[in-house]
Design a protein around this motif. Structure first.
Motif, PDB file in Angstrom:
ATOM      1  N   ALA A 155       0.828  -1.206   0.000  1.00 21.04           N
ATOM      2  CA  ALA A 155       0.000   0.000   0.000  1.00 21.04           C
ATOM      3  C   ALA A 155       0.862   1.256   0.000  1.00 21.04           C
ATOM      4  N   GLU A 156       1.936   1.223   0.774  1.00 22.18           N
ATOM      5  CA  GLU A 156       2.823   2.389   0.828  1.00 22.18           C
ATOM      6  C   GLU A 156       3.536   2.595  -0.503  1.00 22.18           C
ATOM      7  N   ILE A 157       4.007   1.509  -1.099  1.00 25.61           N
ATOM      8  CA  ILE A 157       4.732   1.607  -2.367  1.00 25.61           C
ATOM      9  C   ILE A 157       3.829   2.120  -3.485  1.00 25.61           C
ATOM     10  N   THR A 158       2.575   1.660  -3.499  1.00 25.68           N
ATOM     11  CA  THR A 158       1.664   1.979  -4.605  1.00 25.68           C
ATOM     12  C   THR A 158       0.695   3.108  -4.279  1.00 25.68           C
ATOM     13  N   ASP A 159       0.810   3.669  -3.068  1.00 26.85           N
ATOM     14  CA  ASP A 159      -0.068   4.764  -2.642  1.00 26.85           C
ATOM     15  C   ASP A 159      -1.540   4.346  -2.727  1.00 26.85           C
ATOM     16  N   SER A 160      -1.831   3.163  -2.178  1.00 23.60           N
ATOM     17  CA  SER A 160      -3.187   2.620  -2.194  1.00 23.60           C
ATOM     18  C   SER A 160      -3.770   2.604  -0.785  1.00 23.60           C
ATOM     19  N   GLU A 161      -5.090   2.528  -0.706  1.00 19.47           N
ATOM     20  CA  GLU A 161      -5.790   2.453   0.573  1.00 19.47           C
ATOM     21  C   GLU A 161      -6.060   0.994   0.929  1.00 19.47           C
ATOM     22  N   ILE A 162      -5.805   0.631   2.190  1.00 18.33           N
ATOM     23  CA  ILE A 162      -6.032  -0.743   2.646  1.00 18.33           C
ATOM     24  C   ILE A 162      -7.407  -0.850   3.289  1.00 18.33           C
ATOM     25  N   ILE A 163      -8.146  -1.872   2.896  1.00 18.24           N
ATOM     26  CA  ILE A 163      -9.354  -2.288   3.603  1.00 18.24           C
ATOM     27  C   ILE A 163      -9.148  -3.752   3.974  1.00 18.24           C
ATOM     28  N   GLY A 164      -9.000  -4.033   5.275  1.00 17.77           N
ATOM     29  CA  GLY A 164      -8.784  -5.413   5.690  1.00 17.77           C
ATOM     30  C   GLY A 164      -7.498  -5.576   6.474  1.00 17.77           C
ATOM     31  N   ASN A 165      -6.846  -6.714   6.300  1.00 19.09           N
ATOM     32  CA  ASN A 165      -5.692  -7.115   7.107  1.00 19.09           C
ATOM     33  C   ASN A 165      -4.394  -6.580   6.506  1.00 19.09           C
ATOM     34  N   LYS A 166      -3.829  -5.563   7.137  1.00 14.68           N
ATOM     35  CA  LYS A 166      -2.607  -4.943   6.617  1.00 14.68           C
ATOM     36  C   LYS A 166      -1.373  -5.813   6.822  1.00 14.68           C
ATOM     37  N   ASP A 167      -1.483  -6.848   7.678  1.00 19.14           N
ATOM     38  CA  ASP A 167      -0.327  -7.684   7.996  1.00 19.14           C
ATOM     39  C   ASP A 167      -0.234  -8.943   7.134  1.00 19.14           C
ATOM     40  N   LEU A 168      -1.193  -9.159   6.243  1.00 23.21           N
ATOM     41  CA  LEU A 168      -1.101 -10.302   5.335  1.00 23.21           C
ATOM     42  C   LEU A 168       0.184 -10.218   4.521  1.00 23.21           C
ATOM     43  N   ARG A 169       0.803 -11.366   4.286  1.00 21.72           N
ATOM     44  CA  ARG A 169       2.022 -11.392   3.474  1.00 21.72           C
ATOM     45  C   ARG A 169       1.705 -12.039   2.127  1.00 21.72           C
ATOM     46  N   ILE A 170       2.072 -11.347   1.064  1.00 17.63           N
ATOM     47  CA  ILE A 170       1.758 -11.764  -0.302  1.00 17.63           C
ATOM     48  C   ILE A 170       3.059 -12.113  -1.022  1.00 17.63           C
ATOM     49  N   ASN A 171       3.063 -13.242  -1.753  1.00 15.83           N
ATOM     50  CA  ASN A 171       4.296 -13.608  -2.466  1.00 15.83           C
ATOM     51  C   ASN A 171       4.108 -13.855  -3.957  1.00 15.83           C
ATOM     52  N   ASN A 172       2.902 -13.615  -4.482  1.00 16.98           N
ATOM     53  CA  ASN A 172       2.736 -13.744  -5.929  1.00 16.98           C
ATOM     54  C   ASN A 172       1.538 -12.936  -6.402  1.00 16.98           C
ATOM     55  N   ALA A 173       1.563 -12.572  -7.665  1.00 17.05           N
ATOM     56  CA  ALA A 173       0.467 -11.856  -8.319  1.00 17.05           C
ATOM     57  C   ALA A 173      -0.064 -12.744  -9.436  1.00 17.05           C
ATOM     58  N   ARG A 174      -1.378 -12.987  -9.437  1.00 19.86           N
ATOM     59  CA  ARG A 174      -1.965 -13.926 -10.385  1.00 19.86           C
ATOM     60  C   ARG A 174      -3.295 -13.394 -10.910  1.00 19.86           C
ATOM     61  N   GLY A 175      -3.718 -13.947 -12.040  1.00 20.45           N
ATOM     62  CA  GLY A 175      -5.062 -13.710 -12.515  1.00 20.45           C
ATOM     63  C   GLY A 175      -6.077 -14.298 -11.548  1.00 20.45           C
ATOM     64  N   ILE A 176      -7.321 -13.919 -11.709  1.00 22.63           N
ATOM     65  CA  ILE A 176      -8.354 -14.329 -10.753  1.00 22.63           C
ATOM     66  C   ILE A 176      -8.437 -15.844 -10.628  1.00 22.63           C
ATOM     67  N   ASP A 230       5.334  -6.638 -10.713  1.00 19.74           N
ATOM     68  CA  ASP A 230       6.746  -6.402 -11.007  1.00 19.74           C
ATOM     69  C   ASP A 230       7.606  -6.607  -9.762  1.00 19.74           C
ATOM     70  N   LEU A 231       7.113  -6.148  -8.618  1.00 21.80           N
ATOM     71  CA  LEU A 231       7.848  -6.324  -7.367  1.00 21.80           C
ATOM     72  C   LEU A 231       7.993  -7.797  -6.995  1.00 21.80           C
ATOM     73  N   LEU A 232       6.963  -8.590  -7.287  1.00 23.21           N
ATOM     74  CA  LEU A 232       6.921  -9.978  -6.833  1.00 23.21           C
ATOM     75  C   LEU A 232       7.508 -10.973  -7.836  1.00 23.21           C
ATOM     76  N   THR A 233       7.892 -10.494  -9.002  1.00 25.85           N
ATOM     77  CA  THR A 233       8.384 -11.390 -10.047  1.00 25.85           C
ATOM     78  C   THR A 233       9.894 -11.260 -10.188  1.00 25.85           C
ATOM     79  N   PRO A 234      10.657 -12.303  -9.878  1.00 23.35           N
ATOM     80  CA  PRO A 234      12.116 -12.227 -10.036  1.00 23.35           C
ATOM     81  C   PRO A 234      12.498 -12.015 -11.498  1.00 23.35           C
ATOM     82  N   ARG A 235      13.555 -11.257 -11.725  1.00 22.45           N
ATOM     83  CA  ARG A 235      14.040 -11.093 -13.096  1.00 22.45           C
ATOM     84  C   ARG A 235      14.632 -12.405 -13.589  1.00 22.45           C
ATOM     85  N   PRO A 236      14.262 -12.841 -14.782  1.00 19.13           N
ATOM     86  CA  PRO A 236      14.835 -14.090 -15.295  1.00 19.13           C
ATOM     87  C   PRO A 236      16.330 -13.950 -15.553  1.00 19.13           C
TER      88      PRO A 236
END
Length: 247
Positions: free
Chosen positions: A15-36, A99-105
């Motif tokens: 949220a801080e990096i992307t200047d977004s508003e959080i609704i919910g659990n701010k302590d959740l840890r995310i390790n990938n970005a995927r389609g729905i 982009d943050l969550l994807t290692p550079r090949p």
């Protein structure tokens, strides 16, 4: 070869990096970005339309990037079970997070002993050079740049920092590549342009004496060819994005 450590962020950090508003659990840890449909319990996904939000709420995604307006349009008890990052541009914020969550090949931070480098090559720190790479004389390469297998760099080339050259890329002599440039597989940069003078005796090649300059934050697709100029440079301006197979 060094193994890339798993990348993860707390929702609060994203949220801080992307200047977004959080609704919910701010302590959740995310390790990938995927389609729905591909999302899991530690995934972030995005919904930039009401119908996609309905699907995202039923998915396994832990975090949904969306907007206040879309969330207000949808009345669902399922919203209470998800954490949201809200922004005016969900697709853009999702791209930042992915982009943050994807290692550079190909990033290893090492120079393969199966590569060939001229004695006059100048390398900054944390360069990744893979097997089959050939680098000619008087080449300069900036920090954190990655050369995948089979890349060939001609003489007097300058490559900036944080660039990624995929397998089989060829960079011809005197080319200048600035920072944050991505070049996909099979691209050829700086080959001769199609220049000939014609008379009754046939076609006579005109020496191509220019070079190619690729400015920062450019991405060049697979099998693209960019010719050097006949006298001055061919310039690809900052931020340009070229699709595959452009000549």
């Amino acid at each position: 070869m060094k193994l890339t450590a798993a990348i993860s962020y707390k929702v609060e950090e994203l949220a801080e990096i992307t200047d977004s508003e959080i609704i919910g659990n701010k302590d959740l840890r995310i390790n990938n970005a995927r389609g729905i449909e591909e999302s899991g319990g530690s995934s972030v996904t995005f919904a930039d339309q009401k119908e996609y939000l309905e699907l995202a709420l039923k998915s396994e995604a832990a975090v949904i990037v969306s907007s206040q307006q879309i969330c207000k349009e949808l009345d669902s008890n399922l919203k209470e079970k998800k954490t949201f990052l809200l922004t005016d541009n969900p697709r853009r914020v999702y791209a930042q997070i992915a982009d943050l969550l994807t290692p550079r090949p190909y990033e290893s931070g090492e120079i393969s002993d199966k590569s060939v480098l001229a004695d006059t090559v100048k390398l900054a720190e944390n360069i990744s050079i893979h097997p089959g790479v050939v680098i000619a004389k008087n080449v300069e390469i900036g920090k954190n740049t990655v050369l995948a297998p089979g890349v060939i760099i001609g003489p007097d080339v300058k490559i900036g920092a944080n660039c990624l050259l995929h397998p089989g890329v060829i960079i011809e002599r005197e080319t200048i590549i600035q920072d944050e440039v991505i070049i996909q597989s099979g691209a050829v940069i700086g080959s001769d342009g199609f220049g000939f003078a014609t008379d009754e005796n046939g076609h006579h090649k005109i020496p191509q004496q220019g070079n190619v300059i690729i400015e920062s934050e450019v991405e060049i697709g697979a099998n693209v060819t960019i010719d050097r100029g006949a006298s001055g440079p061919t310039v690809i301006r900052q931020g340009s994005k070229l699709d595959n197979l452009i000549q």
